[in-house]
Design an enzyme around this catalytic site. Sequence first.
Site, mmCIF file in Angstrom:
data_model
loop_
_atom_site.group_PDB
_atom_site.id
_atom_site.type_symbol
_atom_site.label_atom_id
_atom_site.label_comp_id
_atom_site.label_asym_id
_atom_site.label_seq_id
_atom_site.Cartn_x
_atom_site.Cartn_y
_atom_site.Cartn_z
ATOM 1 C CD GLU A 1 -8.536 0.945 7.870
ATOM 2 O OE1 GLU A 1 -8.313 -0.066 8.567
ATOM 3 O OE2 GLU A 1 -8.105 2.073 8.177
ATOM 4 C CG ASP B 1 -0.297 -0.471 2.497
ATOM 5 O OD1 ASP B 1 0.935 -0.417 2.587
ATOM 6 O OD2 ASP B 1 -1.021 -0.898 3.404
ATOM 7 C CG HIS C 1 -5.739 -2.469 8.819
ATOM 8 N ND1 HIS C 1 -5.785 -1.103 9.069
ATOM 9 C CD2 HIS C 1 -4.448 -2.814 9.067
ATOM 10 C CE1 HIS C 1 -4.609 -0.676 9.430
ATOM 11 N NE2 HIS C 1 -3.777 -1.691 9.444
ATOM 12 C CG ASN D 1 -8.665 -1.611 11.977
ATOM 13 O OD1 ASN D 1 -7.763 -2.316 11.520
ATOM 14 N ND2 ASN D 1 -9.068 -0.497 11.373
HETATM 15 P P1 PGA Z 1 2.042 -1.809 12.774
HETATM 16 O O1 PGA Z 1 0.906 -1.847 11.673
HETATM 17 O O2 PGA Z 1 3.076 -2.797 12.361
HETATM 18 O O3 PGA Z 1 2.520 -0.396 12.719
HETATM 19 O O4 PGA Z 1 1.387 -2.169 14.065
HETATM 20 C C1 PGA Z 1 0.458 -3.060 11.169
HETATM 21 C C2 PGA Z 1 -0.651 -2.800 10.195
HETATM 22 O O5 PGA Z 1 -1.370 -1.795 10.352
HETATM 23 O O6 PGA Z 1 -0.820 -3.602 9.274
#
Ligand code: PGA
Length: 260
Positions: A143, A67, A138, A136
Amino acid sequence: MKILIFETAEMAAARAAQQIVERVCAQPKSILGFATGGTMPPVYQYLAKAFAEGHVSFASAVTFNLDEYVGLAPDHACSYHHFMARELFDLTDFAPDHTNLPHGDAPDPVAEAARYEALIKAKGPIDLQLLGIGGNGHIGFNEPTSSIGSRTRIKTLTKATRAANQKYFGDTEDPPQFAITVGIQTILESREIVLLATGAAKAPAVVEMVEGAISASCPATALQLHPKATIILDQAAAANLKLREYYSQVHPNGQEIPVV
Ligand code: PGA
């Protein structure tokens, strides 16, 4: 799903990195799917070390990141282009023309998402996709309520995701509202998936991903549909799993044990 639980976050990251090194050593032209976020730097440090010590070359590998923020140019300090250059590409021998990320500053982000999906289709499938998980649930920037059949497209980021990433943007700038992310179906077409989650903040999302019902409201549950997904956890991220004892019986300390 193969659930591997390690004593520490460092050991979990090393295991994820080791799988990437082994894949590239076995197949130098591997197509790798990469992720960003705070969980990933230890993985990339391990890859950079393996390269520096001469154990692996990434010169023939091809990469696709998951992304990028809409509106951020590659040289923006918070762009994922910049993250990947700083954490991995500049420290190894990945060929610049073999590394791919969506262009967040493309004049037509919708067309850019379609171009990126077509490129993955043309070069793919991805041999090994590395994933993190959001608090959450994702994966990529898919999302909650993202379709399990989704392809690369624009997603609106939730308040929670933007708040979690505010720390990278400081006091003067907010994280963008939109991102280009590969879709869940795109991710599921990878030959192999490795998801790394560490720290107590991920425990609720991890239990839902592994032991919850498949649902668009927790996009990571879609990985239950994948025949070759390995979930690599530290003790803190695994804390809420109901069948934790069973996973540790199958893979004590995250190790493979012979069946017979
Ligand atoms: P993080 O994010 O490694 O910063 O916890 C993981 C994600 O949002 O996929």
